[in-house]
Enzyme design. Sequence first.
Site, PDB file in Angstrom:
ATOM      1  N   LYS A   7       0.850  -1.187   0.000  1.00 43.58           N
ATOM      2  CA  LYS A   7       0.000   0.000   0.000  1.00 43.58           C
ATOM      3  C   LYS A   7       0.887   1.239   0.000  1.00 43.58           C
ATOM      4  O   LYS A   7       1.858   1.324   0.773  1.00 43.58           O
ATOM      5  CB  LYS A   7      -0.909  -0.007   1.232  1.00 43.58           C
TER       6      LYS A   7
ATOM      7  N   ASP B 123      -0.407  -0.431  -4.580  1.00 47.85           N
ATOM      8  CA  ASP B 123      -1.783   0.071  -4.627  1.00 47.85           C
ATOM      9  C   ASP B 123      -1.817   1.441  -3.970  1.00 47.85           C
ATOM     10  O   ASP B 123      -1.597   1.557  -2.763  1.00 47.85           O
ATOM     11  CB  ASP B 123      -2.701  -0.902  -3.879  1.00 47.85           C
TER      12      ASP B 123
ATOM     13  N   GLU C  30      -1.812  -0.148  -8.922  1.00 44.40           N
ATOM     14  CA  GLU C  30      -3.266  -0.226  -8.786  1.00 44.40           C
ATOM     15  C   GLU C  30      -3.859   1.124  -8.397  1.00 44.40           C
ATOM     16  O   GLU C  30      -3.390   1.772  -7.462  1.00 44.40           O
ATOM     17  CB  GLU C  30      -3.587  -1.287  -7.719  1.00 44.40           C
TER      18      GLU C  30
ATOM     19  N   ASP D 253      -9.277  -0.521  -9.683  1.00 51.28           N
ATOM     20  CA  ASP D 253     -10.046  -1.124  -8.591  1.00 51.28           C
ATOM     21  C   ASP D 253     -11.273  -0.252  -8.307  1.00 51.28           C
ATOM     22  O   ASP D 253     -12.380  -0.541  -8.774  1.00 51.28           O
ATOM     23  CB  ASP D 253      -9.123  -1.271  -7.359  1.00 51.28           C
TER      24      ASP D 253
ATOM     25  N   LYS E  16     -13.982  -7.238  -7.089  1.00 55.07           N
ATOM     26  CA  LYS E  16     -14.271  -7.587  -5.689  1.00 55.07           C
ATOM     27  C   LYS E  16     -15.758  -7.906  -5.594  1.00 55.07           C
ATOM     28  O   LYS E  16     -16.584  -7.157  -6.138  1.00 55.07           O
ATOM     29  CB  LYS E  16     -13.927  -6.427  -4.745  1.00 55.07           C
TER      30      LYS E  16
HETATM   31 MG   LIG Z   1      -7.159  -1.690  -4.290  1.00 55.13          MG
END
Ligand SMILES: [Mg+2]
Length: 358
Positions: A161, A189, A215, A240, A264
Amino acid sequence: MKIKRIDSKVVKVPFKAPVKVAFKTITAQEIVLLRIQTDTALEGFGEVSTIKEVTGETTADIMAFLKAVTPLLLDQETSAIETIHQIMTAFSVGHSAAKAGIDLALYDLLGKQAGLPLYRLLGGDNSTVKSDITLGIDTPEVMAMKAKKLVAAGFDELKLKVGIDDEADYTAVKAVREAVGPSVNLKIDANQGWTVKQTLQMAARLEKYNIIAIEQPLPHWQMADNRLIRAAMPQQLMLDESVHTPHDAIQAIRQDATDIINIKLMKSAGIFGAQAINSIAEASGVPCMIGCMAETRLGIAAALHFAAAKTNVHYVDLDSYLFFKETAYIRGGFEHEGGRYQLLEAPGIGVEINFEEV
Ligand SMILES: [Mg+2]
Protein backbone atom coordinates in the site's frame (compact mmCIF):
# COMPACT_ATOMS: atom_id res chain seq x y z
CA MET A 1 -36.52 -24.74 -3.41
CA LYS A 2 -37.91 -21.40 -2.25
CA ILE A 3 -36.62 -18.59 -0.03
CA LYS A 4 -38.57 -18.68 3.24
CA ARG A 5 -36.59 -16.47 5.57
CA ILE A 6 -33.60 -14.11 5.46
CA ASP A 7 -31.82 -13.30 8.73
CA SER A 8 -28.87 -10.95 9.17
CA LYS A 9 -26.64 -10.16 12.14
CA VAL A 10 -24.04 -7.41 12.65
CA VAL A 11 -20.68 -8.53 14.03
CA LYS A 12 -17.55 -6.51 14.80
CA VAL A 13 -14.45 -8.55 13.96
CA PRO A 14 -11.17 -7.14 15.38
CA PHE A 15 -7.91 -7.16 13.42
CA LYS A 16 -4.78 -8.72 14.91
CA ALA A 17 -3.05 -5.34 14.29
CA PRO A 18 -4.18 -2.03 12.65
CA VAL A 19 -3.92 -1.84 8.82
CA LYS A 20 -3.07 1.54 7.22
CA VAL A 21 -4.08 2.41 3.63
CA ALA A 22 -4.01 5.77 1.81
CA PHE A 23 -7.38 6.95 3.10
CA LYS A 24 -7.61 5.47 6.61
CA THR A 25 -6.36 3.12 9.33
CA ILE A 26 -8.55 0.11 10.07
CA THR A 27 -8.53 -1.63 13.48
CA ALA A 28 -11.75 -3.68 13.30
CA GLN A 29 -14.38 -4.40 10.70
CA GLU A 30 -18.13 -4.37 11.16
CA ILE A 31 -19.62 -7.09 8.97
CA VAL A 32 -23.09 -8.47 8.38
CA LEU A 33 -23.58 -12.23 8.30
CA LEU A 34 -26.63 -13.41 6.46
CA ARG A 35 -28.59 -16.67 6.37
CA ILE A 36 -31.23 -17.67 3.83
CA GLN A 37 -33.57 -20.44 4.99
CA THR A 38 -35.61 -22.40 2.49
CA ASP A 39 -38.59 -24.76 2.37
CA THR A 40 -36.03 -27.60 2.63
CA ALA A 41 -33.42 -28.30 5.31
CA LEU A 42 -30.77 -26.44 3.26
CA GLU A 43 -29.51 -23.03 4.42
CA GLY A 44 -27.30 -20.61 2.51
CA PHE A 45 -24.80 -18.22 4.11
CA GLY A 46 -23.62 -14.85 2.87
CA GLU A 47 -21.43 -12.04 4.14
CA VAL A 48 -21.46 -8.29 3.67
CA SER A 49 -18.17 -6.59 4.48
CA THR A 50 -17.49 -3.30 2.82
CA ILE A 51 -15.76 0.04 3.10
CA LYS A 52 -18.16 2.98 2.87
CA GLU A 53 -15.49 5.03 1.04
CA VAL A 54 -15.72 2.46 -1.77
CA THR A 55 -19.33 1.27 -2.02
CA GLY A 56 -21.04 4.07 -0.07
CA GLU A 57 -22.69 1.69 2.40
CA THR A 58 -22.64 1.92 6.18
CA THR A 59 -23.76 -1.00 8.34
CA ALA A 60 -27.06 0.83 8.95
CA ASP A 61 -27.57 1.16 5.15
CA ILE A 62 -26.87 -2.54 4.66
CA MET A 63 -29.32 -3.60 7.37
CA ALA A 64 -32.00 -1.20 6.07
CA PHE A 65 -31.58 -2.46 2.49
CA LEU A 66 -31.77 -6.12 3.54
CA LYS A 67 -34.88 -5.46 5.65
CA ALA A 68 -36.62 -3.57 2.84
CA VAL A 69 -35.75 -6.02 0.03
CA THR A 70 -36.52 -9.23 1.96
CA PRO A 71 -40.33 -9.15 1.44
CA LEU A 72 -39.71 -8.94 -2.33
CA LEU A 73 -37.50 -12.05 -2.26
CA LEU A 74 -39.63 -14.37 -0.12
CA ASP A 75 -41.03 -17.35 -2.07
CA GLN A 76 -38.66 -16.74 -5.00
CA GLU A 77 -36.85 -19.83 -6.31
CA THR A 78 -33.36 -19.87 -4.79
CA SER A 79 -31.87 -20.83 -8.16
CA ALA A 80 -33.47 -17.83 -9.92
CA ILE A 81 -30.37 -15.73 -9.34
CA GLU A 82 -30.82 -13.56 -12.45
CA THR A 83 -34.44 -12.81 -11.49
CA ILE A 84 -33.44 -12.00 -7.92
CA HIS A 85 -30.72 -9.61 -9.12
CA GLN A 86 -33.31 -7.94 -11.37
CA ILE A 87 -35.66 -7.53 -8.41
CA MET A 88 -32.88 -6.02 -6.28
CA THR A 89 -31.73 -3.71 -9.12
CA ALA A 90 -35.29 -2.54 -9.77
CA PHE A 91 -35.73 -1.90 -6.05
CA SER A 92 -32.61 0.28 -5.77
CA VAL A 93 -29.41 1.18 -7.58
CA GLY A 94 -26.15 0.81 -5.63
CA HIS A 95 -26.06 -1.23 -2.40
CA SER A 96 -23.61 -3.57 -4.12
CA ALA A 97 -22.23 -5.11 -0.92
CA ALA A 98 -25.68 -5.79 0.57
CA LYS A 99 -26.70 -7.37 -2.75
CA ALA A 100 -23.50 -9.45 -2.65
CA GLY A 101 -24.56 -10.88 0.72
CA ILE A 102 -27.80 -12.20 -0.83
CA ASP A 103 -25.96 -13.36 -3.95
CA LEU A 104 -23.38 -15.37 -1.97
CA ALA A 105 -26.09 -17.11 0.08
CA LEU A 106 -27.91 -18.03 -3.17
CA TYR A 107 -24.77 -19.46 -4.81
CA ASP A 108 -24.07 -21.33 -1.55
CA LEU A 109 -27.56 -22.86 -1.82
CA LEU A 110 -27.15 -23.63 -5.51
CA GLY A 111 -23.98 -25.59 -4.75
CA LYS A 112 -25.59 -27.38 -1.82
CA GLN A 113 -28.59 -28.29 -3.98
CA ALA A 114 -26.33 -29.63 -6.74
CA GLY A 115 -23.95 -31.31 -4.30
CA LEU A 116 -21.04 -29.43 -5.88
CA PRO A 117 -18.46 -27.04 -4.47
CA LEU A 118 -18.97 -23.57 -5.94
CA TYR A 119 -15.81 -23.69 -8.07
CA ARG A 120 -17.15 -26.79 -9.85
CA LEU A 121 -20.58 -25.19 -10.27
CA LEU A 122 -18.81 -22.24 -11.94
CA GLY A 123 -17.05 -24.57 -14.35
CA GLY A 124 -13.70 -25.04 -12.65
CA ASP A 125 -11.67 -28.20 -12.07
CA ASN A 126 -8.81 -27.02 -9.90
CA SER A 127 -9.24 -26.42 -6.19
CA THR A 128 -5.93 -24.73 -5.35
CA VAL A 129 -5.39 -21.00 -5.55
CA LYS A 130 -2.27 -18.92 -4.93
CA SER A 131 -2.75 -15.48 -3.38
CA ASP A 132 -0.54 -12.51 -2.69
CA ILE A 133 -0.56 -10.77 0.67
CA THR A 134 -0.84 -7.04 1.31
CA LEU A 135 1.45 -4.89 3.40
CA GLY A 136 -0.15 -1.77 4.88
CA ILE A 137 1.67 1.58 4.88
CA ASP A 138 4.42 1.74 7.51
CA THR A 139 8.02 2.94 7.78
CA PRO A 140 10.27 1.52 5.02
CA GLU A 141 12.27 -0.44 7.67
CA VAL A 142 9.15 -2.08 9.09
CA MET A 143 7.71 -2.85 5.63
CA ALA A 144 11.00 -4.42 4.50
CA MET A 145 11.23 -6.50 7.68
CA LYS A 146 7.61 -7.68 7.34
CA ALA A 147 8.12 -8.46 3.63
CA LYS A 148 11.12 -10.63 4.41
CA LYS A 149 9.14 -12.56 7.04
CA LEU A 150 6.24 -13.13 4.63
CA VAL A 151 8.53 -14.44 1.92
CA ALA A 152 10.11 -16.78 4.47
CA ALA A 153 6.57 -17.92 5.38
CA GLY A 154 5.93 -18.98 1.76
CA PHE A 155 4.45 -15.93 -0.01
CA ASP A 156 6.04 -15.07 -3.36
CA GLU A 157 3.74 -12.18 -4.29
CA LEU A 158 3.37 -9.03 -2.22
CA LYS A 159 1.14 -6.00 -2.62
CA LEU A 160 2.35 -2.80 -1.00
CA LYS A 161 0.00 0.00 0.00
CA VAL A 162 1.29 3.45 -0.98
CA GLY A 163 -0.25 6.83 -1.76
CA ILE A 164 0.34 9.13 1.21
CA ASP A 165 3.94 10.40 0.92
CA ASP A 166 5.93 9.99 -2.32
CA GLU A 167 9.39 9.92 -0.73
CA ALA A 168 8.33 7.43 1.92
CA ASP A 169 6.62 5.30 -0.75
CA TYR A 170 9.69 5.32 -2.95
CA THR A 171 11.97 4.40 -0.05
CA ALA A 172 9.56 1.66 1.08
CA VAL A 173 9.39 0.02 -2.37
CA LYS A 174 13.18 0.20 -2.70
CA ALA A 175 13.67 -1.27 0.81
CA VAL A 176 11.19 -4.08 0.17
CA ARG A 177 12.71 -4.97 -3.20
CA GLU A 178 16.19 -5.03 -1.72
CA ALA A 179 14.96 -7.15 1.22
CA VAL A 180 13.09 -9.79 -0.81
CA GLY A 181 15.31 -10.03 -3.90
CA PRO A 182 14.38 -10.04 -7.59
CA SER A 183 12.13 -13.13 -7.80
CA VAL A 184 9.23 -11.93 -5.63
CA ASN A 185 6.38 -10.31 -7.56
CA LEU A 186 5.53 -6.85 -6.27
CA LYS A 187 2.40 -4.81 -6.94
CA ILE A 188 1.62 -1.44 -5.42
CA ASP A 189 -1.78 0.07 -4.63
CA ALA A 190 -2.11 3.85 -4.25
CA ASN A 191 -5.85 3.73 -3.46
CA GLN A 192 -6.61 6.92 -5.48
CA GLY A 193 -3.89 8.85 -3.64
CA TRP A 194 -2.00 10.27 -6.64
CA THR A 195 -2.48 12.93 -9.33
CA VAL A 196 -1.63 12.31 -13.00
CA LYS A 197 1.77 14.00 -12.58
CA GLN A 198 2.60 12.12 -9.39
CA THR A 199 1.67 8.84 -11.04
CA LEU A 200 3.92 9.50 -14.02
CA GLN A 201 6.81 10.57 -11.79
CA MET A 202 6.44 7.64 -9.39
CA ALA A 203 5.95 5.10 -12.20
CA ALA A 204 9.20 6.28 -13.83
CA ARG A 205 11.17 6.38 -10.56
CA LEU A 206 9.98 2.90 -9.59
CA GLU A 207 10.70 1.27 -12.96
CA LYS A 208 14.02 -0.16 -11.78
CA TYR A 209 12.30 -2.02 -8.92
CA ASN A 210 10.28 -4.14 -11.34
CA ILE A 211 6.72 -3.58 -10.10
CA ILE A 212 4.27 -5.72 -12.10
CA ALA A 213 1.29 -3.39 -11.65
CA ILE A 214 0.27 -0.08 -10.12
CA GLU A 215 -3.27 -0.23 -8.79
CA GLN A 216 -5.73 2.68 -8.84
CA PRO A 217 -3.35 5.62 -8.63
CA LEU A 218 -6.00 8.20 -9.62
CA PRO A 219 -9.35 9.13 -8.06
CA HIS A 220 -12.04 6.73 -9.26
CA TRP A 221 -13.84 9.27 -11.47
CA GLN A 222 -10.75 10.13 -13.58
CA MET A 223 -11.35 7.38 -16.14
CA ALA A 224 -10.14 9.39 -19.15
CA ASP A 225 -6.84 10.19 -17.41
CA ASN A 226 -6.21 6.49 -16.88
CA ARG A 227 -5.70 6.11 -20.62
CA LEU A 228 -3.09 8.84 -20.54
CA ILE A 229 -1.08 7.42 -17.65
CA ARG A 230 -1.42 3.87 -18.97
CA ALA A 231 0.18 4.86 -22.26
CA ALA A 232 3.14 6.46 -20.45
CA MET A 233 3.87 4.15 -17.51
CA PRO A 234 6.16 1.11 -17.79
CA GLN A 235 4.08 -0.94 -15.32
CA GLN A 236 0.62 -2.39 -15.94
CA LEU A 237 -2.25 -0.22 -14.73
CA MET A 238 -4.86 -1.96 -12.62
CA LEU A 239 -8.24 -0.40 -11.84
CA ASP A 240 -10.05 -1.12 -8.59
CA GLU A 241 -12.22 1.72 -7.23
CA SER A 242 -13.01 2.84 -10.84
CA VAL A 243 -14.62 -0.50 -11.73
CA HIS A 244 -17.50 -1.83 -9.65
CA THR A 245 -19.99 -3.11 -12.23
CA PRO A 246 -19.99 -4.70 -15.70
CA HIS A 247 -20.92 -1.22 -17.03
CA ASP A 248 -17.79 0.27 -15.47
CA ALA A 249 -15.72 -2.55 -16.98
CA ILE A 250 -17.09 -1.79 -20.46
CA GLN A 251 -16.28 1.90 -20.02
CA ALA A 252 -12.73 1.22 -18.85
CA ILE A 253 -12.05 -1.17 -21.73
CA ARG A 254 -13.64 1.04 -24.40
CA GLN A 255 -11.45 3.91 -23.22
CA ASP A 256 -8.26 1.78 -23.22
CA ALA A 257 -8.02 2.77 -19.59
CA THR A 258 -6.82 -0.44 -17.97
CA ASP A 259 -4.47 -3.42 -18.22
CA ILE A 260 -6.03 -5.38 -15.33
CA ILE A 261 -9.40 -5.16 -13.56
CA ASN A 262 -9.57 -5.83 -9.84
CA ILE A 263 -12.91 -7.57 -9.23
CA LYS A 264 -14.27 -7.59 -5.69
CA LEU A 265 -17.50 -9.40 -4.86
CA MET A 266 -18.64 -6.53 -2.65
CA LYS A 267 -18.36 -4.09 -5.60
CA SER A 268 -19.86 -6.40 -8.23
CA ALA A 269 -22.94 -7.37 -6.14
CA GLY A 270 -21.53 -10.89 -5.81
CA ILE A 271 -20.62 -13.80 -8.07
CA PHE A 272 -23.28 -12.91 -10.67
CA GLY A 273 -21.74 -9.49 -11.46
CA ALA A 274 -18.19 -10.81 -11.07
CA GLN A 275 -18.81 -13.36 -13.83
CA ALA A 276 -20.12 -10.63 -16.15
CA ILE A 277 -17.10 -8.39 -15.52
CA ASN A 278 -14.70 -11.29 -16.03
CA SER A 279 -16.37 -12.30 -19.30
CA ILE A 280 -16.24 -8.75 -20.65
CA ALA A 281 -12.58 -8.46 -19.64
CA GLU A 282 -11.63 -11.89 -20.98
CA ALA A 283 -13.24 -11.22 -24.35
CA SER A 284 -11.30 -7.94 -24.49
CA GLY A 285 -7.93 -9.49 -23.65
CA VAL A 286 -7.85 -7.92 -20.18
CA PRO A 287 -6.92 -10.22 -17.28
CA CYS A 288 -8.55 -9.80 -13.88
CA MET A 289 -7.43 -9.87 -10.32
CA ILE A 290 -9.84 -10.91 -7.61
CA GLY A 291 -9.48 -8.86 -4.46
CA CYS A 292 -11.43 -8.41 -1.27
CA MET A 293 -12.68 -5.94 1.28
CA ALA A 294 -12.00 -6.79 4.93
CA GLU A 295 -13.90 -10.05 4.53
CA THR A 296 -13.90 -13.05 6.84
CA ARG A 297 -13.37 -16.67 5.85
CA LEU A 298 -16.82 -16.75 4.19
CA GLY A 299 -16.31 -13.91 1.68
CA ILE A 300 -12.75 -15.05 1.06
CA ALA A 301 -13.87 -18.63 0.38
CA ALA A 302 -16.48 -17.41 -2.14
CA ALA A 303 -13.83 -15.35 -3.95
CA LEU A 304 -11.37 -18.28 -3.89
CA HIS A 305 -14.00 -20.45 -5.60
CA PHE A 306 -14.35 -17.77 -8.26
CA ALA A 307 -10.58 -17.52 -8.72
CA ALA A 308 -10.28 -21.31 -8.91
CA ALA A 309 -12.96 -21.52 -11.61
CA LYS A 310 -11.92 -18.67 -13.91
CA THR A 311 -8.78 -18.90 -16.02
CA ASN A 312 -8.89 -15.15 -16.80
CA VAL A 313 -8.29 -14.41 -13.10
CA HIS A 314 -4.50 -14.12 -13.30
CA TYR A 315 -3.96 -12.41 -9.96
CA VAL A 316 -5.40 -13.17 -6.54
CA ASP A 317 -5.39 -10.79 -3.60
CA LEU A 318 -7.44 -12.64 -0.99
CA ASP A 319 -5.70 -12.12 2.29
CA SER A 320 -8.00 -10.11 4.56
CA TYR A 321 -9.03 -13.00 6.74
CA LEU A 322 -5.38 -13.47 7.72
CA PHE A 323 -5.52 -10.08 9.45
CA PHE A 324 -8.57 -10.94 11.55
CA LYS A 325 -8.65 -12.61 14.90
CA GLU A 326 -10.56 -15.70 13.76
CA THR A 327 -14.02 -16.29 15.17
CA ALA A 328 -15.16 -19.74 16.32
CA TYR A 329 -18.58 -19.54 14.65
CA ILE A 330 -17.24 -19.28 11.07
CA ARG A 331 -15.51 -22.48 9.97
CA GLY A 332 -14.35 -24.42 6.93
CA GLY A 333 -14.14 -23.46 3.28
CA PHE A 334 -10.40 -23.85 2.77
CA GLU A 335 -7.04 -24.60 4.27
CA HIS A 336 -3.95 -22.58 3.53
CA GLU A 337 -0.23 -22.53 3.92
CA GLY A 338 1.61 -19.32 3.06
CA GLY A 339 -0.02 -17.98 -0.09
CA ARG A 340 -1.36 -21.36 -1.19
CA TYR A 341 -5.05 -22.03 -0.55
CA GLN A 342 -6.74 -25.40 -0.85
CA LEU A 343 -10.54 -25.31 -1.21
CA LEU A 344 -12.41 -28.10 0.56
CA GLU A 345 -14.73 -30.31 -1.47
CA ALA A 346 -17.83 -29.37 0.59
CA PRO A 347 -20.90 -28.30 -1.45
CA GLY A 348 -21.58 -24.60 -2.04
CA ILE A 349 -19.11 -22.10 -0.57
CA GLY A 350 -18.33 -24.74 2.04
CA VAL A 351 -18.16 -22.39 5.03
CA GLU A 352 -20.42 -23.24 7.94
CA ILE A 353 -21.71 -20.54 10.25
CA ASN A 354 -23.20 -21.38 13.60
CA PHE A 355 -25.77 -18.62 13.24
CA GLU A 356 -27.20 -19.00 16.74
CA GLU A 357 -23.73 -18.37 18.22
CA VAL A 358 -23.04 -15.26 16.13
MG1 LIG B 1 -7.16 -1.69 -4.29
